[in-house]
Design a protein around this motif. Structure first.
Motif, mmCIF file in Angstrom:
data_model
loop_
_atom_site.group_PDB
_atom_site.id
_atom_site.type_symbol
_atom_site.label_atom_id
_atom_site.label_comp_id
_atom_site.label_asym_id
_atom_site.label_seq_id
_atom_site.Cartn_x
_atom_site.Cartn_y
_atom_site.Cartn_z
ATOM 1 N N THR A 70 0.835 -1.324 -0.123
ATOM 2 C CA THR A 70 0.110 -0.241 0.049
ATOM 3 C C THR A 70 0.775 1.248 -0.026
ATOM 4 O O THR A 70 0.664 2.147 -0.765
ATOM 5 C CB THR A 70 -0.862 -0.121 1.169
ATOM 6 O OG1 THR A 70 -1.811 -1.169 1.015
ATOM 7 C CG2 THR A 70 -1.906 1.138 1.161
ATOM 8 N N ASN A 121 -7.370 -2.033 -2.641
ATOM 9 C CA ASN A 121 -6.374 -2.558 -1.630
ATOM 10 C C ASN A 121 -7.182 -3.948 -1.121
ATOM 11 O O ASN A 121 -8.325 -4.067 -1.057
ATOM 12 C CB ASN A 121 -6.539 -1.681 -0.314
ATOM 13 C CG ASN A 121 -5.289 -1.067 -0.096
ATOM 14 O OD1 ASN A 121 -4.087 -1.951 -0.457
ATOM 15 N ND2 ASN A 121 -5.317 0.323 0.213
ATOM 16 N N GLU A 122 -6.280 -4.916 -0.731
ATOM 17 C CA GLU A 122 -6.588 -6.355 -0.467
ATOM 18 C C GLU A 122 -7.491 -6.961 -1.263
ATOM 19 O O GLU A 122 -8.584 -7.517 -0.732
ATOM 20 C CB GLU A 122 -7.183 -6.340 1.128
ATOM 21 C CG GLU A 122 -6.344 -5.374 2.055
ATOM 22 C CD GLU A 122 -5.310 -5.868 2.702
ATOM 23 O OE1 GLU A 122 -5.367 -7.111 3.107
ATOM 24 O OE2 GLU A 122 -4.080 -5.382 2.999
ATOM 25 N N THR A 178 -3.674 -4.631 -4.681
ATOM 26 C CA THR A 178 -2.551 -5.205 -3.861
ATOM 27 C C THR A 178 -3.460 -6.584 -3.469
ATOM 28 O O THR A 178 -4.489 -6.529 -3.035
ATOM 29 C CB THR A 178 -2.256 -4.347 -2.481
ATOM 30 O OG1 THR A 178 -3.282 -4.464 -1.664
ATOM 31 C CG2 THR A 178 -2.101 -3.050 -3.029
HETATM 32 MG MG LIG Z 1 -2.140 -3.111 2.297
#
Ligand SMILES: [Mg+2]
Ligand SMILES: Nc1ncnc2c1ncn2[C@@H]1O[C@H](COP(=O)(O)OP(=O)(O)O)[C@@H](O)[C@H]1O
Length: 358
Positions: free
Chosen positions: A150, A207-208, A249
Motif C-alpha cells: 500500500t 486494496n486487499e 494489492t
Molecule cells: Mg496494504
C-alpha cells in the motif's frame, strides 16, 4: 505577481536559476497554485530527479492572453464527501522512503519509465498509441502483509503527481449482501464519475483484492460459489476495459487466477525484507531525536525476521511504553519485549524458526 515571478524565472540563466531554486520547492507559490508542475523520475543512481514544466492552461493564457477558456473544475476533495466507496489519499511518502528488494525496485523503475509522459508522447508521435487514451497501466502488487504494498502504491502516485482513490476490497461483501456484482460495477462507475467531474486522473487503488483475484472454483459448486464466480467475472470484465492507472494489492502469492494474471500488465512481487533491508527499515523508522541506551545495537534488532509493517508497529508500541517513564530511554530489551508480543500475536508460521524468537 506569480506570472511575473514565472517570467523572471524563465529568463534567468542557468546559474541564476539554481540560485532561485526555492521558487520551485514544494510549498512555493508557483507549485502550490499549480502554475508550475513537475514529474518525478527515478534516475539510474536510485535517486529521484524532477523535470519542471509550465502547466498547459497557464501556458495557454500566456500565449493567448485575450482568450479566456472557461474551465470549471470541481476539486476531488469536495466530491469525495458525497460518496462512501472511496477514500481519497494525498500521498506523502515517496519512493525513496520505501525499502525494497532489488528486483522489486527495478521493476518499479521500469514501470515508472513506461508511465513517463515523454515516453508516452513518443509512442503517440509514432502512431503506436492513441492520443486520447492517456496513460494506462494495470498493476498487481502481491506479497505478504506488511511488506509495503500500500505504501508503495501511494509513493508511486506521489511520484506521478496523482491523487489516489482507494477502495478497501474487504468491504465488497458487506456493501449490499448478495449484490456483489452490482457492487463491483458501482466501484468502477463511481470511479469514472469522479474522474469525469474533476477532470483529474487519480490512480485507482484496490486494496486487499484477494477475493477478486483468487482462483475461481470450477465444476459443480454451491450457490455461494457461483455468485462469487459471477462477481469475479464482472471484475474481470471491468479490468479488461479499464482506462487509467489501476493498482490492486493482494496477499495471495501463488493463487492468483490465471485469467487475471493475463490482464494485468505488471505483476510486482513484494518479498519479506532480508537482514540488510531490515536494518535500513529500522534506521528509517526509529525516532532520531530520542535517547537510546549506550549499548543499543541496530544489527541486533535487524536480526529478527520481521516485515516493515511489523517493525513500524513495534516501534510505535515501544515508544508508547518508554514515553511514560520517568527517565525515557530506549533499550534493546524494550524492543525485544514488543517483538516477542508481535511474534506471538502473528500466526505466520515463523514461530518455530528458532533463534529469531529468543
Ligand atoms: Mg496494504
Ligand atoms: N518496504 C517498506 N519500506 C518502508 N516502510 C515499510 C515497508 N513495508 C512496510 N512499511 C511500513 O509499514 C507500514 C504498513 O505497510 P503497508 O504498505 O500497509 O503493507 P502492505 O500493504 O503490504 O500490507 C507502512 O506504512 C510503512 O510504515
Amino acid at each position: 505577481r506569480e506570472m511575473n515571478t514565472l517570467i523572471e524565472l524563465i529568463s534567468l540563466d542557468e546559474y541564476e536559476r539554481i540560485k532561485n531554486r526555492s521558487l520551485l520547492e514544494d510549498g512555493s507559490h508557483l507549485i502550490n497554485d499549480g502554475i508550475i508542475d513537475y514529474e518525478e523520475m527515478l534516475n539510474p543512481f536510485g535517486g529521484i530527479s524532477r523535470a519542471f514544466y509550465i502547466v498547459d492552461e497557464v501556458l495557454h493564457s500566456i500565449i493567448h492572453p485575450q482568450k479566456h477558456k472557461k474551465v470549471r473544475r470541481i476539486k476531488l476533495n469536495t466530491l469525495i464527501d458525497e460518496q462512501d466507496i472511496f477514500e481519497l489519499v494525498e500521498p506523502d511518502t515517496s519512493l525513496s522512503d520505501v525499502v525494497l528488494a532489488k528486483e522489486t525496485s527495478e521493476t518499479l523503475q521500469n514501470l515508472m519509465r513506461q508511465l513517463d509522459k515523454e515516453v508516452i508522447n513518443r509512442l503517440i508521435e509514432w502512431g503506436i498509441k492513441d492520443k486520447k487514451s492517456g496513460i494506462d497501466a494495470r498493476i498487481i502488487f502481491y506479497g505478504a502483509a506488511g511488506t509495503g504494498k500500500t505504501m508503495t502504491a501511494y509513493s508511486l502516485a506521489k511520484s506521478l503527481k496523482r491523487q489516489v482513490l482507494a477502495f478497501d476490497c474487504s468491504k465488497i461483501l458487506s456493501m449490499y449482501v448478495g449484490e456483489s456484482e452490482k457492487n463491483v460495477r458501482k466501484i468502477f462507475d463511481t470511479f469514472y464519475d469522479l474522474c469525469e467531474k474533476t477532470k483529474t486522473e487519480p490512480i485507482l487503488l484496490l486494496n486487499e483484492a484477494d477475493q477478486f483475484l483468487g482462483a475461481r472454483s470450477s465444476g459443480a459448486n454451491s450457490g455461494a460459489d457461483q455468485m462469487h464466480n459471477q462477481m469475479q467475472n464482472i471484475f474481470l470484465e471491468q479490468i479488461e476495459k479499464f482506462k487509467g492507472v489501476l493498482i490492486a494489492t493482494t496477499n495471495l502469492l501463488e493463487n492468483i487466477d490465471k485469467a487475471f494474471s493475463r490482464r494485468f500488465n505488471y505483476k510486482i512481487e513484494f518479498k519479506k525484507p532480508n537482514q540488510e533491508q531490515r536494518l535500513s527499515l529500522w534506521k528509517k523508522m526509529l525516532p532520531v531525536d530520542a535517547p537510546y541506551e549506550e549499548k543499543f545495537d541496530l544489527n541486533e534488532l535487524a536480526g529478527y525476521s520481521l516485515t516493515g509493517g511489523q517493525i513500524n508497529l513495534i516501534i510505535k508500541n515501544t515508544a508508547y511504553r518508554v514515553a511514560v517513564r520517568e527517565k525515557p530511554l530506549f533499550s534493546l530489551a524494550d524492543f525485544e519485549q514488543e517483538i516477542k508480543k508481535e511474534k506471538d500475536a502473528s500466526f505466520d508460521g515463523e514461530k518455530s524458526m528458532g533463534f529469531l524468537n529468543k
